[in-house]
Scaffold this motif. Structure first.
Motif, PDB file in Angstrom:
ATOM      1  N   LEU A 188       0.792  -0.891  -0.100  1.00 46.20           N
ATOM      2  CA  LEU A 188       0.024  -0.003   0.030  1.00 46.20           C
ATOM      3  C   LEU A 188       0.697   1.242  -0.034  1.00 46.20           C
ATOM      4  CD1 LEU A 188      -2.934  -1.153   2.460  1.00 46.20           C
ATOM      5  CD2 LEU A 188      -3.064  -0.701  -0.028  1.00 46.20           C
ATOM      6  N   TRP A 213      -8.295  -5.744 -11.796  1.00 46.52           N
ATOM      7  CA  TRP A 213      -9.446  -5.940 -10.849  1.00 46.52           C
ATOM      8  C   TRP A 213     -10.290  -4.525 -10.771  1.00 46.52           C
ATOM      9  CZ3 TRP A 213      -9.925  -2.947  -5.911  1.00 46.52           C
ATOM     10  CH2 TRP A 213     -10.814  -3.423  -5.195  1.00 46.52           C
ATOM     11  N   ARG A 229     -12.914   2.153  -4.895  1.00 44.32           N
ATOM     12  CA  ARG A 229     -11.579   1.550  -4.608  1.00 44.32           C
ATOM     13  C   ARG A 229     -10.484   2.257  -5.624  1.00 44.32           C
ATOM     14  NH1 ARG A 229     -14.812  -3.405  -4.038  1.00 44.32           N
ATOM     15  NH2 ARG A 229     -14.940  -3.806  -1.861  1.00 44.32           N
ATOM     16  N   HIS A 265      -5.393   3.117   9.227  1.00 43.64           N
ATOM     17  CA  HIS A 265      -6.645   2.465   8.444  1.00 43.64           C
ATOM     18  C   HIS A 265      -6.464   1.056   7.712  1.00 43.64           C
ATOM     19  CE1 HIS A 265      -8.821   6.038   8.978  1.00 43.64           C
ATOM     20  NE2 HIS A 265      -7.890   6.769   8.557  1.00 43.64           N
ATOM     21  N   THR A 281     -14.559   6.137   7.868  1.00 35.74           N
ATOM     22  CA  THR A 281     -13.061   5.614   8.175  1.00 35.74           C
ATOM     23  C   THR A 281     -13.075   4.034   7.925  1.00 35.74           C
ATOM     24  OG1 THR A 281     -13.419   5.718  10.317  1.00 35.74           O
ATOM     25  CG2 THR A 281     -12.210   7.589   9.241  1.00 35.74           C
ATOM     26  N   LEU A 298     -12.809   3.064   4.364  1.00 35.54           N
ATOM     27  CA  LEU A 298     -11.519   3.372   3.989  1.00 35.54           C
ATOM     28  C   LEU A 298     -10.655   2.194   4.662  1.00 35.54           C
ATOM     29  CD1 LEU A 298      -9.125   5.110   2.669  1.00 35.54           C
ATOM     30  CD2 LEU A 298      -8.790   6.296   4.850  1.00 35.54           C
ATOM     31  N   ASN A 299     -10.810   1.614   5.648  1.00 35.16           N
ATOM     32  CA  ASN A 299     -10.077   0.258   6.496  1.00 35.16           C
ATOM     33  C   ASN A 299     -10.601  -0.948   5.384  1.00 35.16           C
ATOM     34  OD1 ASN A 299     -10.023   2.367   8.382  1.00 35.16           O
ATOM     35  ND2 ASN A 299     -10.449   0.825  10.114  1.00 35.16           N
ATOM     36  N   ILE A 304     -11.392  -0.620   2.316  1.00 27.95           N
ATOM     37  CA  ILE A 304     -11.054  -0.655   0.847  1.00 27.95           C
ATOM     38  C   ILE A 304      -9.526  -0.889   0.665  1.00 27.95           C
ATOM     39  CG2 ILE A 304     -10.517   1.362  -0.834  1.00 27.95           C
ATOM     40  CD1 ILE A 304     -13.208   2.419   0.015  1.00 27.95           C
ATOM     41  N   LEU A 305      -8.657  -0.443   1.789  1.00 28.37           N
ATOM     42  CA  LEU A 305      -7.292  -0.713   1.870  1.00 28.37           C
ATOM     43  C   LEU A 305      -7.022  -2.157   2.038  1.00 28.37           C
ATOM     44  CD1 LEU A 305      -6.072   2.196   4.116  1.00 28.37           C
ATOM     45  CD2 LEU A 305      -5.975   2.090   1.657  1.00 28.37           C
ATOM     46  N   ASP A 322      -9.088  -4.640   0.996  1.00 28.57           N
ATOM     47  CA  ASP A 322      -9.584  -5.073  -0.310  1.00 28.57           C
ATOM     48  C   ASP A 322      -8.329  -5.008  -1.556  1.00 28.57           C
ATOM     49  OD1 ASP A 322     -11.777  -6.135   0.591  1.00 28.57           O
ATOM     50  OD2 ASP A 322     -13.072  -4.672  -0.453  1.00 28.57           O
ATOM     51  N   LEU A 323      -7.783  -3.521  -1.521  1.00 27.59           N
ATOM     52  CA  LEU A 323      -6.797  -3.253  -2.485  1.00 27.59           C
ATOM     53  C   LEU A 323      -5.646  -4.113  -2.155  1.00 27.59           C
ATOM     54  CD1 LEU A 323      -6.754   0.586  -2.182  1.00 27.59           C
ATOM     55  CD2 LEU A 323      -7.062  -0.860  -4.332  1.00 27.59           C
TER      56      LEU A 323
END
Lengths: 196, 451
Positions: free
Chosen positions: A45, A113, A131, A153, B3, B6-7, B9-10, B12-13
């Protein structure tokens, strides 16, 4: 139940560290298996590239294998290790001077994706779009701000933990988070605006 | 965007880019390690064990030789004695009762004299004309203490300690300062000074076996858990290693530091975590030069400001009485109230004390007078009515009718009165071991001097 599980995990970790200190590779194998996923994902990330992320984590494991005698077994291993990974990922990101835009995706898997043509329900499509926007915005942040977002996060560290792990004053961590969120929000708003 | 979105989504990414099941760094790592070491097909060694053992044996020999040389020389013996020198230690787990030492105390009535006003020890615009534990902030008190002591006082770092400041006490003669911070989950005490650690009283000492050698940064330090507690009503004490009271002492050049942390049993930290936390705090102590925002309680208002009303103090006190630094401010959120204590001590032994409580007049019956009756006069409930065995005597305090109250214990008495906005309770307590007494008239003089 949870407490005895976590206690067992803690004892296993302590045993692995003790093995590693004696030069036994089985100890390192245990630590790798336990921590590699979170470490690779965190590094990814921040860096935006799978291969670089794996390199950073692999190097971090080699580093801790050599420096394990410096590790104080009174502390949990994972936060110590993740801090090394995140610091190394920030350094690597700076070296790369990466600023990925969605026009030039560095990671084909994410692109595949995100641009998945498979028909899906409307809400899934919306989620996918979000996303994509988050990914794009995240990669445009400076590496330090990306790291702060990842810690808060993704690793779900509390602000207090971040203060302790980063060894920075609470006000600094709060400012970093505020600044990173603000940048992320601005980038997301900008993209929404451009897409209209 | 929320938030929690966001957690996820991160997550998943990251998971999409590299699914967890596909992450396996171990084969490559193992290959790299064994290749680097050029041995151990069985994967048992990272380093050359023979070389490590040889180095370890050599290092051990060097240490043993150095110790042997050190310990046979006078310098070496001194060194050995300094290994454990910071705590005052006792080698027994129990301490017999210590009889009180008689001190020369007047047996006649004490006389109230004018309270000397604190002198201004510095020129600081934001701290007002005088420094006091009531009207001054922690930062102002700290600045004043530094001026008086002549050295930079360190305090707890805001990033590791979140606890309200309670009080500080400066001893100019012995060049030391004590600071107390009282948090909900833990209390933090920091004492520091120049020269050697002051000798602790026997009950404040540490059981020798409980002391561990640790390090605070580059400095040698001593750590212990536990305290001596009273084991009977005669004053015997026994060492309790399970009490959640933790001590850390170290020296940095000519400065000594004593850090004590007390937690509730509920704090949820394991002892080793507390030790690590204390060492971390000790290594990161900060000074006012680094900015008030770096200090725990650096932005805390004064008790005066917290109370929301002007706190009154006596202009007269019996000779020898001094304000004790622990000012209470109980229930400030519900019923603004402040208690100030004054004591007369000789050679560290408490002889007499006065406590002035002041509180905005409550709307219910929970008055200070009622509190005194319940606590000191053994008031009891009879047929639904509170009955006070004592007879309260009406007195005049600055032309206002008040009451002289006597406690069930003859060594306790008080004055109670009200003005337009608040009520006051001035409690006097005498230690019968020493004699000396404040009479009713002197108490009234003190009450009338309160402004």
């Amino acid at each position: 139940m949870t407490s005895s599980k976590s206690q067992r995990a803690y004892l296993d970790e302590q045993q692995a560290i003790a093995q590693l200190k004696q030069g036994d590779l089985n100890g390192l194998e245990f630590l790798v298996q336990q921590n590699q996923v979170q470490a690779v994902h965190s590094a990814y990330l921040i860096l935006g590239e799978r291969a670089s992320a794996e390199d950073v984590v692999q190097t971090a494991f080699l580093k801790i294998a050599r420096k394990i005698n410096q590790f104080n077994p009174k502390y949990p291993f994972r936060p110590w290790f993740l801090r090394i990974v995140i610091n190394d990922a920030i350094k690597a990101a700076k070296r790369q001077q990466k600023s990925v835009s969605f026009d030039k995706p560095a990671d084909e898997a994410v692109l595949d994706w995100l641009t998945d043509k498979t028909p899906r329900p409307e809400e899934l499509a919306e989620a996918s779009d979000l996303r994509r926007k988050v990914w794009t915005a995240l990669q445009q942040l400076p590496p330090e701000q990306r790291a702060v977002i990842v810690q808060r996060h993704f690793l779900e560290m509390s602000e207090a933990e971040m203060v302790e792990k980063l060894e920075r004053p609470a006000s600094t961590v709060k400012w970093w988070l505020h600044s990173a969120r603000k940048s992320l929000k601005a980038l997301l708003a900008g993209e929404n605006h451009e897409n209209r | 965007m929320k938030t929690d979105n966001l957690n996820s989504i991160l997550s998943d990414l990251a998971e999409t880019a590299k699914p967890a099941v596909q992450i396996d760094l171990w084969p490559a790592l193992k290959k790299s390690l064994t290749a680097n070491n050029g041995q151990s097909k069985r994967g048992k060694s990272i380093l050359n064990q023979t070389r490590v053992l040889r180095h370890a044996a050599f290092a051990a020999l060097v240490v043993l030789a150095a110790l042997a040389i050190l310990l046979v020389t006078p310098q070496g013996q001194t060194f050995a004695q300094t290994l454990m020198k910071y705590f005052t230690t006792v080698s027994q787990r129990s301490i017999p009762p210590v009889p009180p030492t008689p001190v020369p105390v007047p047996t006649y009535s004490l006389e109230a004299v004018l309270v000397p006003q604190p002198t201004i020890s510095m020129d600081h615009q934001d701290c007002g004309e005088r420094i006091s534990p009531i009207s001054s902030t922690f930062v102002c008190q700290l600045q004043d203490a530094q001026e008086k002591l002549g050295f930079v006082v360190k305090s707890f770092p805001a990033r590791f300690v979140q606890a309200p400041f309670s009080f500080m006490w400066v001893d100019q003669e012995h060049r030391l300062i004590q600071m107390r911070f009282r948090g909900q989950q833990a209390s933090y005490d920091l004492d520091q000074g120049l020269g050697d650690f002051p000798k602790d009283c026997s009950g404040c000492a540490i059981y020798k076996e409980a002391v561990q050698l640790v390090r605070v940064g580059e400095y040698q330090a001593e750590y212990a858990r536990g305290i001596f507690i009273f084991t009977d009503d005669k004053g015997s004490m026994g060492w309790n290693p399970d009490e959640p009271v933790y001590h850390l002492r170290w020296k940095e050049n000519e400065h000594w530091y004593s850090f004590t942390m007390s937690t509730g049993q509920f704090a949820g930290l394991k002892p080793f975590e507390i030790q690590a936390k204390m060492i971390r705090i000790a290594e990161n102590l900060v000074s006012l030069d680094q900015g008030a925002d770096q200090l725990t309680a650096g932005s805390q208002p004064s008790i005066q400001d917290s109370a929301g009303f002007t706190i009154k103090e006596p202009g007269l006190l019996p000779e020898g009485f001094q304000q004790v630094p622990d000012v209470s401010e109980s229930d400030l959120t519900t019923a603004p109230r402040v208690g100030i204590g004054y004591e007369y001590s000789v050679n560290g032994q408490w002889v007499n004390s006065l406590t002035l409580e002041q509180m905005l007049i409550p709307t219910d019956d929970k008055t200070l007078r009622r509190e005194f009756a319940l606590v000191y006069q053994n008031q009891t409930l009879v047929n639904g009515n509170w009955v006070n065995a004592n007879t309260d005597e009406e007195v005049q305090i600055n032309a206002v009718t008040g009451y002289y109250l006597e406690g069930a214990d003859p060594n306790i008495s008080a004055l109670y009165w009200r003005d337009d906005e608040r009520e006051y309770l001035l409690i006097y307590q005498l230690n019968p071991d020493f004699g000396g007494r404040l009479d009713k008239e002197t108490l009234i003089s003190i009450a009338e001097s309160i402004k």
